[in-house]
Enzyme design. Structure first.
Site, PDB file in Angstrom:
ATOM      1  N   ASP A  95       0.648  -1.190   0.113  1.00 41.64           N
ATOM      2  CA  ASP A  95       0.165  -0.145  -0.057  1.00 41.64           C
ATOM      3  C   ASP A  95       0.802   1.235   0.055  1.00 41.64           C
ATOM      4  O   ASP A  95       0.155   2.357  -0.442  1.00 41.64           O
ATOM      5  CB  ASP A  95      -0.997   0.244   1.214  1.00 41.64           C
ATOM      6  CG  ASP A  95       0.009  -0.162   2.597  1.00 41.64           C
ATOM      7  OD1 ASP A  95       1.102  -0.345   2.542  1.00 41.64           O
ATOM      8  OD2 ASP A  95      -0.937  -0.125   3.635  1.00 41.64           O
ATOM      9  N   HIS A  96       2.139   1.070   0.337  1.00 37.50           N
ATOM     10  CA  HIS A  96       3.072   2.311   0.670  1.00 37.50           C
ATOM     11  C   HIS A  96       3.587   3.020  -0.746  1.00 37.50           C
ATOM     12  O   HIS A  96       4.059   4.112  -0.873  1.00 37.50           O
ATOM     13  CB  HIS A  96       3.793   2.350   1.613  1.00 37.50           C
ATOM     14  CG  HIS A  96       3.430   2.412   2.938  1.00 37.50           C
ATOM     15  ND1 HIS A  96       2.325   1.671   3.575  1.00 37.50           N
ATOM     16  CD2 HIS A  96       3.568   3.324   3.992  1.00 37.50           C
ATOM     17  CE1 HIS A  96       2.022   1.897   4.747  1.00 37.50           C
ATOM     18  NE2 HIS A  96       2.903   2.895   5.149  1.00 37.50           N
ATOM     19  N   SER A 643       6.464   7.283  12.969  1.00 36.66           N
ATOM     20  CA  SER A 643       6.613   6.074  12.320  1.00 36.66           C
ATOM     21  C   SER A 643       7.215   4.721  13.138  1.00 36.66           C
ATOM     22  O   SER A 643       8.029   5.242  13.783  1.00 36.66           O
ATOM     23  CB  SER A 643       7.028   6.064  11.064  1.00 36.66           C
ATOM     24  OG  SER A 643       7.498   4.827  10.589  1.00 36.66           O
ATOM     25  N   ARG A 645       9.141   2.854  11.578  1.00 38.48           N
ATOM     26  CA  ARG A 645      10.090   2.265  10.585  1.00 38.48           C
ATOM     27  C   ARG A 645      11.436   2.190  11.203  1.00 38.48           C
ATOM     28  O   ARG A 645      11.931   3.148  11.996  1.00 38.48           O
ATOM     29  CB  ARG A 645      10.144   3.262   9.362  1.00 38.48           C
ATOM     30  CG  ARG A 645      10.690   4.722   9.954  1.00 38.48           C
ATOM     31  CD  ARG A 645      10.544   5.696   8.503  1.00 38.48           C
ATOM     32  NE  ARG A 645       9.218   5.956   8.275  1.00 38.48           N
ATOM     33  CZ  ARG A 645       8.527   7.199   7.974  1.00 38.48           C
ATOM     34  NH1 ARG A 645       9.510   8.275   7.609  1.00 38.48           N
ATOM     35  NH2 ARG A 645       7.280   7.331   7.905  1.00 38.48           N
TER      36      ARG A 645
HETATM   37  C1  MIC Z   1       3.519   6.462   8.291  1.00 32.40           C
HETATM   38  O1  MIC Z   1       2.279   6.706   8.586  1.00 32.40           O
HETATM   39  O2  MIC Z   1       4.433   7.347   8.987  1.00 32.40           O
HETATM   40  C2  MIC Z   1       3.987   4.931   7.834  1.00 32.40           C
HETATM   41  C3  MIC Z   1       4.690   5.253   6.662  1.00 32.40           C
HETATM   42  O3  MIC Z   1       2.817   4.048   7.578  1.00 32.40           O
HETATM   43  C4  MIC Z   1       4.929   4.561   8.953  1.00 32.40           C
HETATM   44  C5  MIC Z   1       5.328   3.162   8.594  1.00 32.40           C
HETATM   45  C6  MIC Z   1       6.680   3.211   7.491  1.00 32.40           C
HETATM   46  O4  MIC Z   1       7.400   4.342   7.828  1.00 32.40           O
HETATM   47  O5  MIC Z   1       6.777   2.477   6.778  1.00 32.40           O
HETATM   48  C7  MIC Z   1       4.309   4.109  10.454  1.00 32.40           C
HETATM   49  O6  MIC Z   1       3.387   4.844  10.789  1.00 32.40           O
HETATM   50  O7  MIC Z   1       4.558   3.075  11.219  1.00 32.40           O
HETATM   51 FE1  SF4 Z   2      -0.267   4.541   4.879  1.00 34.01          FE
HETATM   52 FE2  SF4 Z   2       0.820   5.435   7.331  1.00 34.01          FE
HETATM   53 FE3  SF4 Z   2      -0.696   7.228   5.955  1.00 34.01          FE
HETATM   54 FE4  SF4 Z   2      -1.810   5.181   7.211  1.00 34.01          FE
HETATM   55  S1  SF4 Z   2      -0.684   6.824   8.197  1.00 34.01           S
HETATM   56  S2  SF4 Z   2      -2.267   5.755   5.038  1.00 34.01           S
HETATM   57  S3  SF4 Z   2      -0.263   3.534   7.116  1.00 34.01           S
HETATM   58  S4  SF4 Z   2       1.349   6.089   5.220  1.00 34.01           S
END
Ligand code: MIC
Ligand code: SF4
Length: 754
Positions: A95-96, A643, A645
């Site tokens: 999805d990302h 996040s 991550r």
């Molecule tokens: C976000 O909303 O910042 C993300 C991208 O979904 C991250 C995960 C990521 O960095 O891949 C999160 O919220 O954990």
């Molecule tokens: Fe995707 Fe993170 Fe945004 Fe949710 S908050 S839509 S998981 S990037």
């Protein structure tokens, strides 16, 4: 039938005896959060009561979910764990990595070509190890989890901070770094400090323009981005029961923005309705048999002040729509105050874009309520003043809203329908003109609005609000438009008032979908080959980090003293960098490039102490590494907010940073640092932050005595030869010190010692 129904039934079969035992040990009525925690102990039936906010506890989550941007690193690590299959039901969601530009059909095709290598890798690893795989276009991880996997009373972890969304279905769902997910996928326990409990009592009933989103926007305003750290937020009261299940999901989702471990709601009729509508009557039947265990004991909600560490009360009947931002999700402004606030702060009043979507607000109800505003504008002959884009949460939602004419309504206003994916929420947005860096305002229904997040432009003022408010603000084209009191001019010059939104909680004709985008794994994956090309710039097999040499770290250089807000977006930016999430060396080139250097107030410009010249943070880190010199990062409060991550921890580890010393950490990031064998430390005396100077060399004086509860002593040697001794606290327990010693938690698993 629900996925993994046997597993769910097993959880329920154990529930009563475990919770009853816990109640006896704790010696008082239990909150829902405690019931779920105590029924998911690694040891099975509880044998003692735990201290909230103190004890580290081993848990046994029921399932794991990963999204494409974090799954790459998680699965690269899992491949080292030496297992043939995941130990608990696990899913991967693409999805990302899909950019929003032209619209769903074209954008998805482009992503499938550009990220083919990564999607193929994720699909084949999933196939091999028994992981359910959701293809690009199937939807956003948290919506799909809510639609298919979440269940009341369950516990899950996910490699994304918004995993917490599943609290909308009465789960304890917790965001973690990939290394934590690897533990659970490998059949090991998962450790968490037993959380504190914040109760939120919702009285009254939502009405008019107010939506579930406003509850969490208000809570964020009250608690701030770090107010929920180390705590579970449990919502209850008549206001909670009158809200839809997906609305509860929205509230839990944004609990990530206040740093909460997770949020949840007790099992109720809204959940029954949602489960039934998403084809899971079997879960309802099973849950109903243990219904009293899937909510708190009655005494708790009757006298909440006796059972929660902190209590907040919100009267939904009086709650106003909120607009939070810019640049941080906890800066809340009720709609009636926006005129004065915006003027006082010089926020650009013209709204350029309205975006509806993200895992927070992309349900059927969200889309139908926002469409009801669009419908009115069309009927009144109002031309929208801002551009409009939507990202449906899943293919099931998209298919159903198309069938029900909701997409057609949006399209009447020229709305762009982007792929069922994260899109602009994570900077996957090719916004025309963004590179010019002009000051401008956008409004969206997402959860985060950190600087540069959506379009890479630091001057974009992004405001978070409900989908219906996004629609109203985008139509009016003004940030300070208050739909409750203000009127709009239609194309004939007549004054028109928008009526409050209405919509369906669930589709009247039920959900429908042709191809949801799911790929089941092979029953026996042993012959599936996973190939990673050695010349790939997107994927790189991991080499283990080196074990600690047992000596004090000496002669380390200060890499950066970060000033102010330093989120994971600042440490490891997303957007264009998402493409390198599976390649540690390449993604390390974004390390801390968004952080502000406290000495020159610039981003990505730090002094290389070896040459005296200023250069980019990753370049300076690489220079120290090449010279065999360790480095140290210093930061402010809530360092690593946002996040899950783990790249934000792996990159510094890879580039030779040994310790990160800050005023305070966000939970997931602190754990990620520990897991990767780093030292995550906090100033014993916050004011010592001011003593750190640009040319400092750092010596650890007693790392050889690293032990739980014992602060570490660091010597900062300044350019003029003077020294400051700085005490650093840490929260490492015995096992976590083992990770540091071994070089990483994964090194222990790989050695079969975990
Ligand atoms: C976000 O909303 O910042 C993300 C991208 O979904 C991250 C995960 C990521 O960095 O891949 C999160 O919220 O954990
Ligand atoms: Fe995707 Fe993170 Fe945004 Fe949710 S908050 S839509 S998981 S990037």
């Amino acid at each position: 039938m629900a996925f993994d129904i046997e597993m769910i039934e097993k959880v329920y079969a154990n529930m009563a005896s475990r919770v009853d035992k816990a109640r006896e040990l704790v010696g008082r009525p239990l909150t829902l959060s405690e019931k779920i925690l105590y029924s998911h102990l690694w040891e099975g039936t509880p044998s003692k009561a735990f201290n909230r906010g103190k004890d580290y506890v081993d848990f046994a989550p029921d399932r794991v979910a990963c999204q494409d941007a974090t799954a790459q690193m998680a699965l690269l690590q899992f491949m080292h764990a030496g297992k043939s299959k995941v130990a608990v039901p696990t899913t991967v969601h693409c999805d990302h990595l899909i950019q929003a530009k032209v619209g769903a059909a074209t954008d998805l095709q482009v992503a499938n070509t550009q990220s083919k290598e990564v999607f193929d890798f994720l699909s084949s690893v999933s196939n091999k190890y028994g992981i359910g795989f959701w293809k690009p276009g199937s939807g956003i991880i948290h919506q799909i989890v809510l639609e298919n996997y979440a269940f009341p009373g369950g516990m899950m972890i996910g490699t994304d901070s918004h995993t917490v969304n599943a609290g909308g279905l009465g789960m304890l769902a917790i965001g973690v770094g990939g290394a934590d997910a690897v533990d659970v996928m490998s059949g090991m326990s998962w450790e968490l400090k037993f959380p504190k409990l914040i109760g939120v009592k919702l009285t009254g009933k939502l009405n008019g323009w107010t939506a579930p989103k406003d509850v969490i926007l208000k809570v964020a305003d009250i608690l701030t981005v770090k107010g929920g750290t180390g705590a579970i937020v449990e919502y209850f009261g008549e206001g909670a029961e009158s809200m839809s299940c997906t609305g509860k999901g929205t509230i839990c989702n944004m609990g990530a923005e206040i740093g909460a471990t997770t949020s949840t709601f007790g099992y109720d009729d809204s959940m029954r309705r949602y489960l039934a509508a998403t084809g899971r009557q079997d879960v309802v039947n099973a849950a109903d048999k243990v219904a009293s265990y899937l909510t708190a004991d009655a005494e708790v909600y009757a006298n909440p002040e006796q059972y929660f560490d902190q209590l907040i009360e919100i009267n939904l009947s009086e709650l106003e729509p909120h607009i939070n931002g810019p640049f941080t999700p906890d800066r809340g402004t009720p709609v009636s105050k926006m005129k004065t606030e915006a003027a006082a702060n010089g926020w650009p009043l013209k709204v350029e874009w309205g975006l509806i979507g993200s895992c927070t607000n992309s349900s059927y109800e969200d889309m139908s309520r926002a469409a009801s505003i669009v419908e009115q504008a069309v009927a009144h002959g109002i031309t929208p003043k801002a551009e409009f884009g939507i990202n449906p949460g899943s293919e099931q939602i998209r298919y159903t809203i198309e069938r029900d004419g909701i997409i057609a309504t949006f399209e009447k206003m020229g709305t762009k329908v982007f792929t069922n994916a994260c899109g602009p929420c994570i900077g996957q947005w090719d916004r025309e003109g963004a590179s010019k860096g002009e000051k401008n305002t956008i409004v969206h229904s997402f959860n985060r609005n950190f600087s540069k997040r959506a379009d890479g432009n630091p001057n974009t003022h992004a405001f978070v609000t409900s989908p219906e408010m996004v629609a109203a603000l985008a139509i009016s084209g003004r940030l300070d438009f208050n739909p409750i009191t203000d009127t709009l001019l239609n194309d004939k010059g007549e004054e028109v008032r928008l009526m409050p939104p209405h919509g369906d909680e669930l589709p009247k004709r039920g959900f429908d979908v042709e191809d949801a985008g799911f790929q089941a794994p092979a029953a026996d994956g042993s012959s599936v080959q996973v190939v990673v090309s050695p010349t790939s710039d997107r994927l790189q097999l991991l080499a283990p980090f080196q074990a600690w040499d047992g000596k004090n770290i000496t002669g380390a250089k200060l890499l950066i003293k970060a000033f102010g807000k330093c989120t994971t977006d600042h440490i490891s930016m997303a957007g264009p960098w998402l493409r390198f999430r599976g390649h540690l060396d390449n993604i390390s080139n974004n390390m801390l490039i968004g952080a502000e250097n406290a000495f020159n107030q610039k981003a990505n410009s730090v002094k290389n102490q070896l040459t005296g010249e200023y250069a980019e943070v990753p370049a300076v880190a690489r220079a120290y590494k090449a010279a065999g010199i360790s480095s140290v990062v210093v930061g402010d409060h809530n360092y690593g907010e946002g996040s899950s991550r783990e790249h934000a921890a792996m990159e510094p580890r890879f580039l030779g940073v040994k310790a990160v010393l800050v005023k305070s950490f966000a939970r997931i990031h602190e754990t990620n640092l520990k897991k990767q064998g780093m030292l995550g430390l906090t100033f014993a005396n916050e004011a010592d932050y001011d003593k750190i100077q640009e040319d400092d060399t750092i010596n650890f004086l007693d790392l050889t005595e690293f032990a739980p509860g014992k602060p570490l002593t660091l010597e900062f040697v300044h350019a003029d030869g003077s020294k400051d001794i700085i005490m650093a606290n840490h929260t490492y327990n015995e096992g976590q010190i083992g990770w540091f010693v071994a070089g990483s938690a994964l090194n222990l698993i790989a050695a079969g010692k975990a």
